[in-house]
Design an enzyme around this catalytic site. Structure first.
Site, short mmCIF file in Angstrom:
data_model
loop_
_atom_site.label_atom_id
_atom_site.label_comp_id
_atom_site.label_asym_id
_atom_site.label_seq_id
_atom_site.Cartn_x
_atom_site.Cartn_y
_atom_site.Cartn_z
N HIS A 128 61.71 125.46 65.51
CA HIS A 128 62.44 126.16 66.06
C HIS A 128 62.62 127.62 66.22
O HIS A 128 61.39 128.69 65.67
CB HIS A 128 63.62 125.34 64.78
CG HIS A 128 63.76 126.44 64.03
ND1 HIS A 128 63.40 126.16 61.65
CD2 HIS A 128 63.86 127.70 63.14
CE1 HIS A 128 63.39 126.20 61.76
NE2 HIS A 128 63.49 128.07 62.06
C1 T46 Z 1 63.87 129.50 59.19
C2 T46 Z 1 62.54 129.32 58.63
C3 T46 Z 1 62.12 129.94 58.21
C4 T46 Z 1 70.52 125.24 54.36
O1 T46 Z 1 72.03 124.39 54.24
N1 T46 Z 1 71.67 126.81 54.33
C5 T46 Z 1 70.61 127.25 54.76
O2 T46 Z 1 70.35 128.83 54.66
C6 T46 Z 1 68.95 126.77 54.93
C7 T46 Z 1 68.55 127.92 55.26
C8 T46 Z 1 69.09 125.74 55.35
N2 T46 Z 1 69.91 124.79 54.94
C9 T46 Z 1 69.34 123.26 55.14
C10 T46 Z 1 69.25 122.57 56.49
C11 T46 Z 1 68.44 121.93 55.99
O3 T46 Z 1 69.20 120.73 56.25
O4 T46 Z 1 68.33 123.23 54.60
C12 T46 Z 1 67.83 121.90 55.37
C13 T46 Z 1 66.23 122.69 55.37
O5 T46 Z 1 66.81 123.50 56.28
P1 T46 Z 1 65.12 123.17 57.72
O6 T46 Z 1 64.77 121.64 57.77
O7 T46 Z 1 66.47 124.60 59.00
O8 T46 Z 1 63.87 124.65 56.61
P2 T46 Z 1 62.89 125.13 57.44
O9 T46 Z 1 61.91 125.15 56.73
O10 T46 Z 1 62.42 123.97 58.67
O11 T46 Z 1 63.55 126.35 58.43
C14 T46 Z 1 64.04 127.13 56.93
C15 T46 Z 1 65.58 127.50 58.27
O12 T46 Z 1 65.86 127.15 58.02
C16 T46 Z 1 65.08 128.38 59.61
O13 T46 Z 1 66.26 129.73 59.92
O14 T46 Z 1 63.93 130.34 60.46
O15 T46 Z 1 62.90 128.67 57.45
#
Ligand code: T46
Length: 133
Positions: free
Chosen positions: A49
């Site tokens: 993303h």
């Molecule tokens: C990024 C990369 C480096 C939350 O509720 N609060 C938070 O602060 C974060 C970071 C995530 N979440 C929830 C959203 C999703 O349901 O945790 C779950 C996993 O997040 P996500 O699928 O977005 O994880 P990544 O590893 O794809 O991305 C993360 C960060 O979301 C993003 O901002 O830059 O790590």
């Protein structure tokens, strides 16, 4: 693209190492949120993303992984392999992480609270967003 690295000063002595992270000093913004990614299953790649406004700095405080950054023109892979080495994830940069070691703890500092509406999770939309920006 050229990645912007952030060096964290290692304050080690014969007892071991210590790194201090100060909002607005060690990272170029006020820290509003920190989160960490750990226990990543073998072969997992995550991220995929861009953020519209969020600025972040990521650092592997244990283990290692690769951070791939893509500004829409070129992609670069940054090895995250030291607690002293952070990488800036600027707004408008598509990014994903891969090659996690089993012990990797990726700590991320962010300049805003979590906001799902700040994410662009589709690469086509990302390219379109860059054009219209
Ligand atoms: C990024 C990369 C480096 C939350 O509720 N609060 C938070 O602060 C974060 C970071 C995530 N979440 C929830 C959203 C999703 O349901 O945790 C779950 C996993 O997040 P996500 O699928 O977005 O994880 P990544 O590893 O794809 O991305 C993360 C960060 O979301 C993003 O901002 O830059 O790590």
């Amino acid at each position: 693209m050229t990645p912007e690295l952030v060096e964290f000063k290692q304050l080690g002595d014969d007892r071991g190492n210590l790194i201090a992270v100060e909002s607005g000093r060690s990272v170029p913004f006020t820290i509003e949120r920190a989160y960490y990614i750990y226990n990543t299953a073998d072969g997992v790649e995550r991220g995929f993303h861009a953020h519209k406004a969020l600025t972040q700095v990521a650092v592997a405080v244990a283990g290692s992984c690769d951070m791939i950054l893509d500004d829409g023109n070129a992609e670069v892979s940054v090895p995250m392999d030291s607690p002293g080495k952070g990488v800036l994830i600027a707004p408008g940069v598509w990014h994903y992480m891969k090659s996690f070691s089993p012990d990797c703890v990726l700590l991320v500092f962010a300049d805003a609270h979590y906001d799902e509406s700040d994410y662009i999770r589709d690469y086509g939309e990302f390219k379109q967003w860059l054009k219209e920006r």
